[in-house]
Design a protein around this motif. Structure first.
Motif, PDB file in Angstrom:
ATOM      1  N   GLU A  48     -32.501  -8.858 -47.439  1.00 18.89           N
ATOM      2  CA  GLU A  48     -32.935  -9.689 -48.534  1.00 18.89           C
ATOM      3  C   GLU A  48     -34.553  -9.595 -48.525  1.00 18.89           C
ATOM      4  O   GLU A  48     -35.257 -10.037 -49.443  1.00 18.89           O
ATOM      5  N   ARG A  51     -36.616  -6.116 -52.160  1.00 17.28           N
ATOM      6  CA  ARG A  51     -36.377  -6.548 -53.454  1.00 17.28           C
ATOM      7  C   ARG A  51     -35.540  -5.584 -54.263  1.00 17.28           C
ATOM      8  O   ARG A  51     -35.951  -4.348 -53.985  1.00 17.28           O
ATOM      9  N   SER A  71     -28.375 -13.878 -58.284  1.00 15.05           N
ATOM     10  CA  SER A  71     -28.798 -12.978 -57.087  1.00 15.05           C
ATOM     11  C   SER A  71     -27.745 -12.449 -56.094  1.00 15.05           C
ATOM     12  O   SER A  71     -26.599 -13.038 -56.057  1.00 15.05           O
ATOM     13  N   ASP A  73     -26.694 -11.430 -52.841  1.00  9.56           N
ATOM     14  CA  ASP A  73     -27.051 -11.411 -51.612  1.00  9.56           C
ATOM     15  C   ASP A  73     -25.882 -11.827 -50.580  1.00  9.56           C
ATOM     16  O   ASP A  73     -25.008 -12.120 -51.162  1.00  9.56           O
TER      17      ASP A  73
END
Length: 113
Positions: A48, A51, A71, A73
């Motif tokens: 993480e 980017r 997102s 992750d």
């Protein structure tokens, strides 16, 4: 056999301190069990601190992922299993080890993979 994605978003990991250390140890043990059972394909988490970039079909590069998407992750495990029931059982083992719920998805069959 189908390949299954077992995953969780980073925000789902609420374990802290000693509990986080135990979750790491326990989840690695489940991965070792999957390897021993011959069902392991891949596992890991996204870094993480790096980017994402979005690379368009014309080669244009833009910082960040899809602006309209969530997102991406957290942690991911891919296992190759004979049935959905087997996948659910492995997802339950991973959920217990990680101390957080896991999302289960199946990859579409691709005869070339």
């Amino acid at each position: 056999m189908a390949k299954y994605l077992i995953s969780f978003p980073g925000a789902a990991m609420v374990a802290r301190g000693d509990e986080l250390e135990a979750a790491g140890r326990d989840s690695r043990a489940v991965i070792e069990a999957a390897k021993a059972a011959g069902v392991y394909v891949f596992a890991g988490g996204l870094d993480e601190s790096v980017r994402p970039v979005l690379v368009s079909a014309d080669g244009t590069i833009r910082e960040g992922g899809y602006p309209w998407g969530p997102s991406l992750d957290g942690g991911f495990t891919v296992l190759e299993l004979p049935t959905r029931e087997d996948a659910i059982a492995w997802a339950a083992r991973i959920a217990k080890a990680c101390r957080c719920a896991q999302e289960l998805r199946v990859f579409m069959f691709d005869p070339a993979s």
